[in-house]
Design a protein around this motif. Structure first.
Motif, PDB file in Angstrom:
ATOM      1  N   VAL A  17      90.099  76.135  40.771  1.00 26.29           N
ATOM      2  CA  VAL A  17      89.956  75.059  41.755  1.00 26.29           C
ATOM      3  C   VAL A  17      89.802  73.703  41.054  1.00 26.29           C
ATOM      4  CG1 VAL A  17      88.632  74.244  43.739  1.00 26.29           C
ATOM      5  CG2 VAL A  17      89.017  76.704  43.423  1.00 26.29           C
ATOM      6  N   ASP A  36      83.715  71.671  31.054  1.00 27.44           N
ATOM      7  CA  ASP A  36      83.328  73.053  31.369  1.00 27.44           C
ATOM      8  C   ASP A  36      82.356  73.580  30.316  1.00 27.44           C
ATOM      9  OD1 ASP A  36      84.828  75.359  33.384  1.00 27.44           O
ATOM     10  OD2 ASP A  36      83.340  76.011  31.893  1.00 27.44           O
ATOM     11  N   ALA A  37      81.411  74.369  30.800  1.00 25.35           N
ATOM     12  CA  ALA A  37      80.410  74.947  29.912  1.00 25.35           C
ATOM     13  C   ALA A  37      81.033  76.003  28.995  1.00 25.35           C
ATOM     14  CB  ALA A  37      79.303  75.581  30.749  1.00 25.35           C
ATOM     15  N   GLY A  43      87.836  79.409  34.164  1.00 27.67           N
ATOM     16  CA  GLY A  43      86.725  79.883  34.999  1.00 27.67           C
ATOM     17  C   GLY A  43      86.646  81.391  35.067  1.00 27.67           C
ATOM     18  N   GLN A  44      86.280  81.900  36.257  1.00 31.47           N
ATOM     19  CA  GLN A  44      86.118  83.353  36.432  1.00 31.47           C
ATOM     20  C   GLN A  44      87.405  84.112  36.101  1.00 31.47           C
ATOM     21  OE1 GLN A  44      84.287  84.582  40.266  1.00 31.47           O
ATOM     22  NE2 GLN A  44      83.711  82.440  40.484  1.00 31.47           N
ATOM     23  N   TYR A  49      88.362  88.355  34.568  1.00 35.50           N
ATOM     24  CA  TYR A  49      89.453  89.299  34.848  1.00 35.50           C
ATOM     25  C   TYR A  49      90.819  88.759  34.408  1.00 35.50           C
ATOM     26  CZ  TYR A  49      89.757  86.576  39.262  1.00 35.50           C
ATOM     27  OH  TYR A  49      89.860  85.576  40.197  1.00 35.50           O
ATOM     28  N   ASP A  56      96.754  87.513  46.279  1.00 35.25           N
ATOM     29  CA  ASP A  56      96.686  86.663  47.474  1.00 35.25           C
ATOM     30  C   ASP A  56      96.754  85.169  47.167  1.00 35.25           C
ATOM     31  OD1 ASP A  56      94.217  86.701  46.286  1.00 35.25           O
ATOM     32  OD2 ASP A  56      93.068  86.910  48.127  1.00 35.25           O
ATOM     33  N   VAL A  89      77.360  70.357  32.072  1.00 35.62           N
ATOM     34  CA  VAL A  89      76.885  69.094  32.651  1.00 35.62           C
ATOM     35  C   VAL A  89      75.427  69.290  33.069  1.00 35.62           C
ATOM     36  CG1 VAL A  89      77.109  67.465  34.557  1.00 35.62           C
ATOM     37  CG2 VAL A  89      79.151  68.323  33.401  1.00 35.62           C
ATOM     38  N   ALA A 119      82.148  74.038  40.265  1.00 36.94           N
ATOM     39  CA  ALA A 119      81.385  74.816  39.284  1.00 36.94           C
ATOM     40  C   ALA A 119      81.256  76.298  39.615  1.00 36.94           C
ATOM     41  CB  ALA A 119      80.006  74.189  39.117  1.00 36.94           C
ATOM     42  N   GLY A 120      82.026  76.780  40.580  1.00 41.45           N
ATOM     43  CA  GLY A 120      82.071  78.222  40.841  1.00 41.45           C
ATOM     44  C   GLY A 120      80.724  78.823  41.156  1.00 41.45           C
ATOM     45  N   GLY A 122      78.295  78.653  39.276  1.00 43.18           N
ATOM     46  CA  GLY A 122      77.358  77.968  38.379  1.00 43.18           C
ATOM     47  C   GLY A 122      77.733  78.291  36.954  1.00 43.18           C
ATOM     48  N   ALA A 123      76.911  77.824  36.048  1.00 51.20           N
ATOM     49  CA  ALA A 123      77.212  78.102  34.638  1.00 51.20           C
ATOM     50  C   ALA A 123      77.102  79.607  34.417  1.00 51.20           C
ATOM     51  CB  ALA A 123      76.253  77.345  33.754  1.00 51.20           C
ATOM     52  N   ASP A 288      84.177  77.914  44.881  1.00 52.31           N
ATOM     53  CA  ASP A 288      83.084  78.857  45.140  1.00 52.31           C
ATOM     54  C   ASP A 288      81.703  78.219  45.254  1.00 52.31           C
ATOM     55  OD1 ASP A 288      84.921  80.875  45.086  1.00 52.31           O
ATOM     56  OD2 ASP A 288      83.951  82.033  43.494  1.00 52.31           O
ATOM     57  N   ILE A 299      90.333  81.820  46.129  1.00 44.23           N
ATOM     58  CA  ILE A 299      91.013  80.762  45.382  1.00 44.23           C
ATOM     59  C   ILE A 299      91.812  79.868  46.330  1.00 44.23           C
ATOM     60  CG2 ILE A 299      92.752  80.323  43.592  1.00 44.23           C
ATOM     61  CD1 ILE A 299      91.782  83.076  42.355  1.00 44.23           C
TER      62      ILE A 299
HETATM   63  P1  FAD Z   1      85.101  79.364  38.793  1.00 45.61           P
HETATM   64  O1  FAD Z   1      86.339  80.113  38.568  1.00 45.61           O
HETATM   65  O2  FAD Z   1      83.819  80.113  38.860  1.00 45.61           O
HETATM   66  O3  FAD Z   1      84.998  78.231  37.663  1.00 45.61           O
HETATM   67  C1  FAD Z   1      83.859  77.404  37.617  1.00 45.61           C
HETATM   68  C2  FAD Z   1      83.709  76.833  36.233  1.00 45.61           C
HETATM   69  O4  FAD Z   1      82.653  75.865  36.245  1.00 45.61           O
HETATM   70  C3  FAD Z   1      83.306  77.876  35.191  1.00 45.61           C
HETATM   71  O5  FAD Z   1      84.256  77.879  34.148  1.00 45.61           O
HETATM   72  C4  FAD Z   1      81.916  77.426  34.720  1.00 45.61           C
HETATM   73  O6  FAD Z   1      81.715  77.625  33.326  1.00 45.61           O
HETATM   74  C5  FAD Z   1      81.932  75.939  35.045  1.00 45.61           C
HETATM   75  N1  FAD Z   1      80.592  75.379  35.254  1.00 45.61           N
HETATM   76  C6  FAD Z   1      79.634  75.787  36.115  1.00 45.61           C
HETATM   77  N2  FAD Z   1      78.553  74.994  36.043  1.00 45.61           N
HETATM   78  C7  FAD Z   1      78.843  74.057  35.094  1.00 45.61           C
HETATM   79  C8  FAD Z   1      78.130  72.951  34.549  1.00 45.61           C
HETATM   80  N3  FAD Z   1      76.894  72.616  34.960  1.00 45.61           N
HETATM   81  N4  FAD Z   1      78.738  72.228  33.568  1.00 45.61           N
HETATM   82  C9  FAD Z   1      79.983  72.532  33.129  1.00 45.61           C
HETATM   83  N5  FAD Z   1      80.703  73.563  33.626  1.00 45.61           N
HETATM   84  C10 FAD Z   1      80.134  74.306  34.593  1.00 45.61           C
HETATM   85  N6  FAD Z   1      89.738  85.394  44.455  1.00 45.61           N
HETATM   86  C11 FAD Z   1      90.908  85.464  45.135  1.00 45.61           C
HETATM   87  O7  FAD Z   1      91.263  84.542  45.867  1.00 45.61           O
HETATM   88  N7  FAD Z   1      91.719  86.568  44.984  1.00 45.61           N
HETATM   89  C12 FAD Z   1      91.402  87.620  44.167  1.00 45.61           C
HETATM   90  O8  FAD Z   1      92.148  88.598  44.075  1.00 45.61           O
HETATM   91  C13 FAD Z   1      90.185  87.551  43.423  1.00 45.61           C
HETATM   92  N8  FAD Z   1      89.810  88.542  42.580  1.00 45.61           N
HETATM   93  C14 FAD Z   1      88.637  88.460  41.904  1.00 45.61           C
HETATM   94  C15 FAD Z   1      88.264  89.493  41.021  1.00 45.61           C
HETATM   95  C16 FAD Z   1      87.075  89.445  40.336  1.00 45.61           C
HETATM   96  C17 FAD Z   1      86.695  90.567  39.395  1.00 45.61           C
HETATM   97  C18 FAD Z   1      86.199  88.321  40.519  1.00 45.61           C
HETATM   98  C19 FAD Z   1      84.885  88.225  39.780  1.00 45.61           C
HETATM   99  C20 FAD Z   1      86.557  87.283  41.373  1.00 45.61           C
HETATM  100  C21 FAD Z   1      87.767  87.348  42.087  1.00 45.61           C
HETATM  101  N9  FAD Z   1      88.151  86.325  42.948  1.00 45.61           N
HETATM  102  C22 FAD Z   1      89.354  86.400  43.618  1.00 45.61           C
HETATM  103  C23 FAD Z   1      87.305  85.142  43.183  1.00 45.61           C
HETATM  104  C24 FAD Z   1      87.856  83.942  42.395  1.00 45.61           C
HETATM  105  O9  FAD Z   1      87.909  84.241  41.008  1.00 45.61           O
HETATM  106  C25 FAD Z   1      86.986  82.730  42.648  1.00 45.61           C
HETATM  107  O10 FAD Z   1      87.043  82.427  44.030  1.00 45.61           O
HETATM  108  C26 FAD Z   1      87.497  81.535  41.834  1.00 45.61           C
HETATM  109  O11 FAD Z   1      87.431  81.770  40.452  1.00 45.61           O
HETATM  110  C27 FAD Z   1      86.673  80.295  42.175  1.00 45.61           C
HETATM  111  O12 FAD Z   1      87.212  79.249  41.430  1.00 45.61           O
HETATM  112  P2  FAD Z   1      86.325  77.973  41.063  1.00 45.61           P
HETATM  113  O13 FAD Z   1      87.249  77.083  40.285  1.00 45.61           O
HETATM  114  O14 FAD Z   1      85.675  77.478  42.297  1.00 45.61           O
HETATM  115  O15 FAD Z   1      85.145  78.516  40.142  1.00 45.61           O
END
Ligand code: FAD
Length: 349
Positions: A17, A36-37, A43-44, A49, A56, A89, A119-120, A122-123, A288, A299
């Motif tokens: 995201v 990013d931390a 990210g996740q 994975y 999707d 951060v 930040a998904g 969180g850290a 997230d 996502i």
């Molecule tokens: P994230 O991917 O969590 O990234 C957030 C980033 O922020 C991280 O890298 C973290 O290190 C960083 N961060 C946090 N706090 C700080 C800070 N204070 N300072 C600096 N950096 C920081 N979703 C789907 O839509 N379809 C799927 O099939 C699917 N399969 C999944 C399978 C698994 C096993 C898992 C665990 C999740 C799955 N998801 C799926 C969920 C999907 O991965 C998340 O919805 C998505 O990663 C969210 O993206 P994001 O960018 O919001 O956050």
């Protein structure tokens, strides 16, 4: 501490995201930087994975977590921002409208006009093995993720956990290493097919399984040589190994985000659904980390949020201006920003 870095906008989080947020800001002509931390982008998807298929993502029938990240990086190439990785951060402070100071654990300071929190969960904080004296071995021969599978080939590997990651890696490494899997109880969180496969490999003596908990580290001359495991049969066994992997999942920790004065609801940041703005004007939260009625942590939801947050931020930064919606297909302005030729320039649409 080095001189502050000036940037139009700043994105906290380089998950899918946060990466798509770069794109949406770029389309509107807003420059950004990403922190990013983690030491890597994705990210996740990459941390948890990288090789698992996602089904999707609109118009992408299937891709792995790593492939999705690579595709997003290709898509944001025209706007490629500076990435500040391996730094969390810690502080976000509003000094006035369009005037924020952001500081990281590495001492980097940003002056920015708007902040995007992507930040998904969180850290990332892996749940630790509850034994004393672990710290010196973490990142050495005790790890919470597999960076390079070949590192484990031909070695004695002790794996803790009963979820998908633990079983996937135990199965993956079974014919390349001497694997002992340890899980505290007979019920597994992992997919039933993986549990069946693991039991079959044990029956074929290709790996071993122990039901129990880590009791004590076995250390010699400052090197981790194994772990004593207290089995559910009451016997404590010394399991010698070269490498230990622990997959107890992540504990969702907001970390410093909880201290930034934003309205929260159960560890998530409350936003509106028009701009995905937080309780502090000029700070947006996408993916997230945010919550609103009907929120789904997917996502694709985060991608939608990133688009509207970019428009929201543009209006916040340019209150006098009306932001027009333009199609990337037909807008010469968008083409110029994307650095592409207008394929329809001679046609009347
Ligand atoms: P994230 O991917 O969590 O990234 C957030 C980033 O922020 C991280 O890298 C973290 O290190 C960083 N961060 C946090 N706090 C700080 C800070 N204070 N300072 C600096 N950096 C920081 N979703 C789907 O839509 N379809 C799927 O099939 C699917 N399969 C999944 C399978 C698994 C096993 C898992 C665990 C999740 C799955 N998801 C799926 C969920 C999907 O991965 C998340 O919805 C998505 O990663 C969210 O993206 P994001 O960018 O919001 O956050």
């Amino acid at each position: 501490m080095s001189a502050p870095i000036q940037t139009d906008t700043l994105i906290i989080g380089a998950g899918p995201v946060g990466l798509f947020q770069v794109f949406e800001l770029g389309l509107l002509g807003l420059k950004t930087a990403v922190v990013d931390a983690l030491p890597h982008i994705g990210g996740q998807c990459v941390e948890l994975y990288p090789d698992k298929p996602i089904y999707d993502i609109p118009a992408v029938p299937v891709c792995t977590g790593q492939q999705l990240t690579d595709q997003l990086l290709a898509q944001i190439k025209p706007f490629l921002p500076p990435f500040y990785l391996g730094q969390q951060v810690e502080r976000v402070e509003k000094r006035g409208e369009g005037d924020f100071v952001v500081q990281t654990s590495a001492g980097t300071v940003f002056h920015t006009r708007a902040v995007f929190i992507a930040a998904g969960v969180g850290a990332f904080a892996p749940r630790k093995l509850p034994v004393e004296g672990l710290e010196p071995f973490e990142g050495q021969n005790f790890n919470y993720r597999v960076k390079d599978p070949s590192r484990y080939h031909g070695k004695d590997v002790l794996i803790f956990g009963g979820g998908d990651s633990a079983l996937d890696w135990a199965i993956e490494l079974a014919d390349k290493a001497n694997v002992v899997l340890v899980h505290r109880r007979s019920v597994f969180k992992a997919a039933p097919a993986s549990v069946a496969r693991m039991r079959q490999l044990c029956a074929e003596e290709k790996m071993q399984y122990l039901e129990g908990r880590a009791a004590e580290l076995i250390e010699r001359n400052g090197v981790l040589k194994g772990i004593k495991v207290k089995s559910t049969d009451g016997v404590t066994r010394a399991v010698h190994c070269d490498e230990v992997l622990c997959f107890f999942g992540l504990s969702p920790k907001l970390g410093p985000i909880a201290e930034w004065g934003l309205a929260l609801d159960k560890k998530s940041i409350v936003v509106d659904t028009e701009k995905f703005q937080t309780s502090t004007p000029g700070i947006f939260a996408v993916g997230d980390i945010n919550t609103y009625p009907g929120k789904k942590k997917l996502i694709l939801s985060g991608f939608h949020e990133a688009a509207l947050a970019a428009f929201g931020a543009y209006s916040y930064l340019n209150p006098e201006e009306k932001v027009l919606l333009q199609y990337t297909t037909t807008s010469p302005k968008m083409h110029a920003r994307l650095g592409v030729d207008d394929p329809y320039k001679d046609e009347e649409l």
